[in-house]
Design a protein around this motif. Structure first.
Motif, PDB file in Angstrom:
ATOM      1  N   PRO A 182       8.882 -37.821  61.549  1.00  0.00           N
ATOM      2  CA  PRO A 182       9.864 -37.267  62.486  1.00  0.00           C
ATOM      3  C   PRO A 182       9.672 -35.763  62.659  1.00  0.00           C
ATOM      4  N   GLU A 183       9.935 -35.290  63.867  1.00  0.00           N
ATOM      5  CA  GLU A 183       9.763 -33.873  64.173  1.00  0.00           C
ATOM      6  C   GLU A 183      10.716 -33.018  63.332  1.00  0.00           C
ATOM      7  N   ILE A 184      11.930 -33.528  63.137  1.00  0.00           N
ATOM      8  CA  ILE A 184      12.873 -32.838  62.259  1.00  0.00           C
ATOM      9  C   ILE A 184      12.934 -33.645  60.972  1.00  0.00           C
ATOM     10  N   SER A 185      12.332 -33.084  59.912  1.00  0.00           N
ATOM     11  CA  SER A 185      12.322 -33.773  58.626  1.00  0.00           C
ATOM     12  C   SER A 185      11.903 -32.770  57.566  1.00  0.00           C
ATOM     13  N   TYR A 186      11.465 -33.261  56.435  1.00  0.00           N
ATOM     14  CA  TYR A 186      11.059 -32.379  55.347  1.00  0.00           C
ATOM     15  C   TYR A 186       9.870 -31.513  55.808  1.00  0.00           C
ATOM     16  N   GLY A 187      10.002 -30.197  55.635  1.00  0.00           N
ATOM     17  CA  GLY A 187       9.029 -29.261  56.182  1.00  0.00           C
ATOM     18  C   GLY A 187       7.619 -29.393  55.635  1.00  0.00           C
ATOM     19  N   PHE A 188       7.507 -30.022  54.475  1.00  0.00           N
ATOM     20  CA  PHE A 188       6.191 -30.116  53.859  1.00  0.00           C
ATOM     21  C   PHE A 188       5.246 -31.070  54.587  1.00  0.00           C
ATOM     22  N   TYR A 189       5.796 -32.043  55.351  1.00  0.00           N
ATOM     23  CA  TYR A 189       4.899 -33.021  55.987  1.00  0.00           C
ATOM     24  C   TYR A 189       3.905 -32.329  56.921  1.00  0.00           C
ATOM     25  N   SER A 190       4.411 -31.397  57.725  1.00  0.00           N
ATOM     26  CA  SER A 190       3.492 -30.732  58.656  1.00  0.00           C
ATOM     27  C   SER A 190       2.551 -29.777  57.915  1.00  0.00           C
ATOM     28  N   VAL A 191       3.042 -29.216  56.797  1.00  0.00           N
ATOM     29  CA  VAL A 191       2.172 -28.332  56.014  1.00  0.00           C
ATOM     30  C   VAL A 191       0.983 -29.120  55.456  1.00  0.00           C
ATOM     31  N   PHE A 192       1.269 -30.296  54.906  1.00  0.00           N
ATOM     32  CA  PHE A 192       0.171 -31.102  54.338  1.00  0.00           C
ATOM     33  C   PHE A 192      -0.775 -31.593  55.433  1.00  0.00           C
ATOM     34  N   ALA A 193      -0.211 -31.981  56.573  1.00  0.00           N
ATOM     35  CA  ALA A 193      -1.076 -32.434  57.671  1.00  0.00           C
ATOM     36  C   ALA A 193      -2.049 -31.307  58.020  1.00  0.00           C
ATOM     37  N   ASN A 194      -1.509 -30.118  58.154  1.00  0.00           N
ATOM     38  CA  ASN A 194      -2.296 -28.936  58.488  1.00  0.00           C
ATOM     39  C   ASN A 194      -3.336 -28.630  57.404  1.00  0.00           C
ATOM     40  N   LEU A 195      -2.902 -28.669  56.161  1.00  0.00           N
ATOM     41  CA  LEU A 195      -3.778 -28.351  55.028  1.00  0.00           C
ATOM     42  C   LEU A 195      -5.001 -29.264  54.992  1.00  0.00           C
ATOM     43  N   TYR A 196      -4.773 -30.551  55.271  1.00  0.00           N
ATOM     44  CA  TYR A 196      -5.871 -31.511  55.145  1.00  0.00           C
ATOM     45  C   TYR A 196      -6.542 -31.831  56.480  1.00  0.00           C
ATOM     46  N   GLY A 197      -6.241 -31.050  57.508  1.00  0.00           N
ATOM     47  CA  GLY A 197      -6.886 -31.269  58.804  1.00  0.00           C
ATOM     48  C   GLY A 197      -6.526 -32.603  59.429  1.00  0.00           C
TER      49      GLY A 197
ATOM     50  N   CYS B 104       1.422 -36.467  64.372  1.00  0.00           N
ATOM     51  CA  CYS B 104       2.138 -37.047  65.507  1.00  0.00           C
ATOM     52  C   CYS B 104       3.611 -36.966  65.145  1.00  0.00           C
ATOM     53  N   GLU B 105       4.287 -35.957  65.691  1.00  0.00           N
ATOM     54  CA  GLU B 105       5.683 -35.709  65.322  1.00  0.00           C
ATOM     55  C   GLU B 105       6.600 -36.343  66.358  1.00  0.00           C
ATOM     56  N   ILE B 106       7.437 -37.259  65.913  1.00  0.00           N
ATOM     57  CA  ILE B 106       8.311 -37.997  66.833  1.00  0.00           C
ATOM     58  C   ILE B 106       9.695 -37.345  66.845  1.00  0.00           C
ATOM     59  N   PRO B 107      10.172 -36.935  68.051  1.00  0.00           N
ATOM     60  CA  PRO B 107      11.504 -36.311  68.105  1.00  0.00           C
ATOM     61  C   PRO B 107      12.602 -37.269  67.625  1.00  0.00           C
ATOM     62  N   LEU B 108      13.643 -36.700  67.072  1.00  0.00           N
ATOM     63  CA  LEU B 108      14.818 -37.505  66.711  1.00  0.00           C
ATOM     64  C   LEU B 108      15.570 -37.867  67.987  1.00  0.00           C
ATOM     65  N   GLU B 109      16.467 -38.833  67.894  1.00  0.00           N
ATOM     66  CA  GLU B 109      17.354 -39.141  69.015  1.00  0.00           C
ATOM     67  C   GLU B 109      18.354 -37.987  69.166  1.00  0.00           C
ATOM     68  N   ARG B 110      19.127 -38.021  70.241  1.00  0.00           N
ATOM     69  CA  ARG B 110      20.067 -36.913  70.486  1.00  0.00           C
ATOM     70  C   ARG B 110      21.086 -36.739  69.367  1.00  0.00           C
ATOM     71  N   ASP B 111      21.462 -37.848  68.739  1.00  0.00           N
ATOM     72  CA  ASP B 111      22.445 -37.754  67.649  1.00  0.00           C
ATOM     73  C   ASP B 111      21.759 -37.539  66.287  1.00  0.00           C
ATOM     74  N   PHE B 112      20.484 -37.159  66.327  1.00  0.00           N
ATOM     75  CA  PHE B 112      19.685 -36.881  65.123  1.00  0.00           C
ATOM     76  C   PHE B 112      19.289 -38.123  64.341  1.00  0.00           C
ATOM     77  N   SER B 113      19.573 -39.309  64.886  1.00  0.00           N
ATOM     78  CA  SER B 113      19.153 -40.509  64.168  1.00  0.00           C
ATOM     79  C   SER B 113      17.668 -40.752  64.440  1.00  0.00           C
ATOM     80  N   ILE B 114      17.095 -41.637  63.641  1.00  0.00           N
ATOM     81  CA  ILE B 114      15.705 -42.056  63.816  1.00  0.00           C
ATOM     82  C   ILE B 114      15.719 -43.431  64.467  1.00  0.00           C
ATOM     83  N   ASP B 115      14.990 -43.580  65.583  1.00  0.00           N
ATOM     84  CA  ASP B 115      14.859 -44.902  66.195  1.00  0.00           C
ATOM     85  C   ASP B 115      13.673 -45.592  65.531  1.00  0.00           C
TER      86      ASP B 115
END
Ligand SMILES: *Cc1c(COP(=O)(O)O)cnc(C)c1O
Length: 353
Positions: A105-120, A124-135
């Protein structure tokens, strides 16, 4: 930056931990630590003999600790993994399973994007719904390594187990990692599914519900093959990555697990109390199942509430990402801490009138 740093890492955006200031004593509600001390068995385990044994390497297999976890959670020894904080497990998992890209999810624990970046890894970051839920449907059939924090952070919103199962079932060719850092505070664990699905990796930590953020101890459950992959990476980097004192502390904590589970019930009560009081003061809150609440108000911006509470000696977490900049994440602490928070917020709101 030195001129020696590998080009691979020049553009790396590192994770920003919540502040741990030393200038004065704060009521710390910014990094989701527990207000409760580790149990007595932990205090007893870290004794003189344990310290003297530090001259010896720690057990690279963490046998006692894994046995205690296997027993506590009713799984086989081969289905258990332990590491130096769950951040370490996430790191190994991105390294091991993310080659074809990572979905989270695009809004989630900040480390996921850091690790993705670190390991090349292509994220694929999926936006949350308007009420912040995950579909959950957006995470089915991704064809990629898929990561979900459940409950999610910093929203606290949890997915029901059947939706997690749909995600796992629909991605049989990829690992699905469920980060359950907050599950003890009211979520539904995916652990029972590991027998049925060999692509599921459930990651947990002693940092939140078991009051040991400073000990650095994470654990995970999965098929024996996935665990073996993680072990391979551990033995290729640092076989002794859990120190002796932490292994002992972990075993001791599990011997008194009722104490920690009782603390989680207290946190859930304090969460309900704090939410209710803030709603009376005009705040909106998500339906958090974690040890934090996620709130906003039309009357005060997220940034201002953060600053004004800091002046009053209370630290909370504000994120600058535009989608959530109106919000603050507030760790649920003891009843007294929550009362102090509510008093301070009341004063701030009155001063604004
Ligand atoms: C706190 C947290 C972690 C990290 O836990 P450690 O075991 O302290 O490394 C992992 N995932 C989420 C979602 C967290 O909030």
């Amino acid at each position: 930056m030195s001129r020696f740093l590998s080009g691979l890492y020049k553009s790396l955006e590192e994770y920003t931990p919540g502040e741990q200031p030393r200038d004065k004593k704060y009521i710390k509600l910014n990094t989701n630590e527990s207000p409760f001390c580790p149990s007595e068995a932990v205090v007893r385990a870290i004794n003189r003999a344990a310290v003297e044994d530090l001259r010896l390497y720690s057990d690279p297999e963490s046998k006692e600790l894994k046995e205690a976890l296997a027993e506590r959670y009713g799984v086989a020894f081969e289905n258990v993994y332990v590491a130096n904080g769950s951040d370490d497990i996430l790191s190994f998992a991105f390294m091991a399973f993310g080659r074809d890209g990572a979905v989270y999810p695009e809004i989630s624990y900040g480390f996921y994007s850091v690790f993705a970046n670190l390991y090349g890894i292509v994220p694929c970051e999926i936006p949350l719904e308007r009420d912040f839920s995950i579909d959950y449907k957006k995470y089915c059939n991704t064809g990629k390594f898929t990561v979900i924090a459940n409950p999610n952070a910093p929203t606290g919103i949890a997915l029901p187990l059947w939706q997690i199962e749909e995600i796992v079932k629909s991605n049989p060719e990829n690992v699905v990692l469920i980060d359950e850092a907050y599950v003890d505070f009211g979520g539904e664990s995916a652990l029972p599914l590991i027998e049925k699905y060999d692509n599921l990796l459930v990651v947990r930590t002693f940092s939140k519900s078991r009051s040991m953020a400073g000990a650095r101890l994470g654990f995970a459950f999965a098929s024996r093959e996935i665990i073996a992959d993680l072990e391979k990476l551990k033995y290729s980097t640092n076989p002794y990555n859990i120190n002796r004192l932490t292994q002992k502390a972990g075993v001791a904590a599990l011997s008194e697990d009722e104490y920690y589970m009782e603390n989680c019930r207290k946190i859930a009560e304090n969460r309900a109390f704090a939410t209710e009081e803030l709603v009376k003061l005009g705040f909106e809150a998500t339906d958090s199942k974690a040890n934090f609440i996620f709130v906003r108000s039309d009357k005060i911006s997220g940034g201002e509430l953060y600053t004004r509470l800091r002046e009053k000696g209370i630290l909370i977490r504000h994120f600058s990402k535009p989608a959530i900049a109106d919000y603050n994440r507030i760790t649920v602490g003891s009843r007294e801490e929550m009362e102090a928070l509510i008093e301070a917020v009341k004063k701030i709101m009155e001063e604004k009138l």
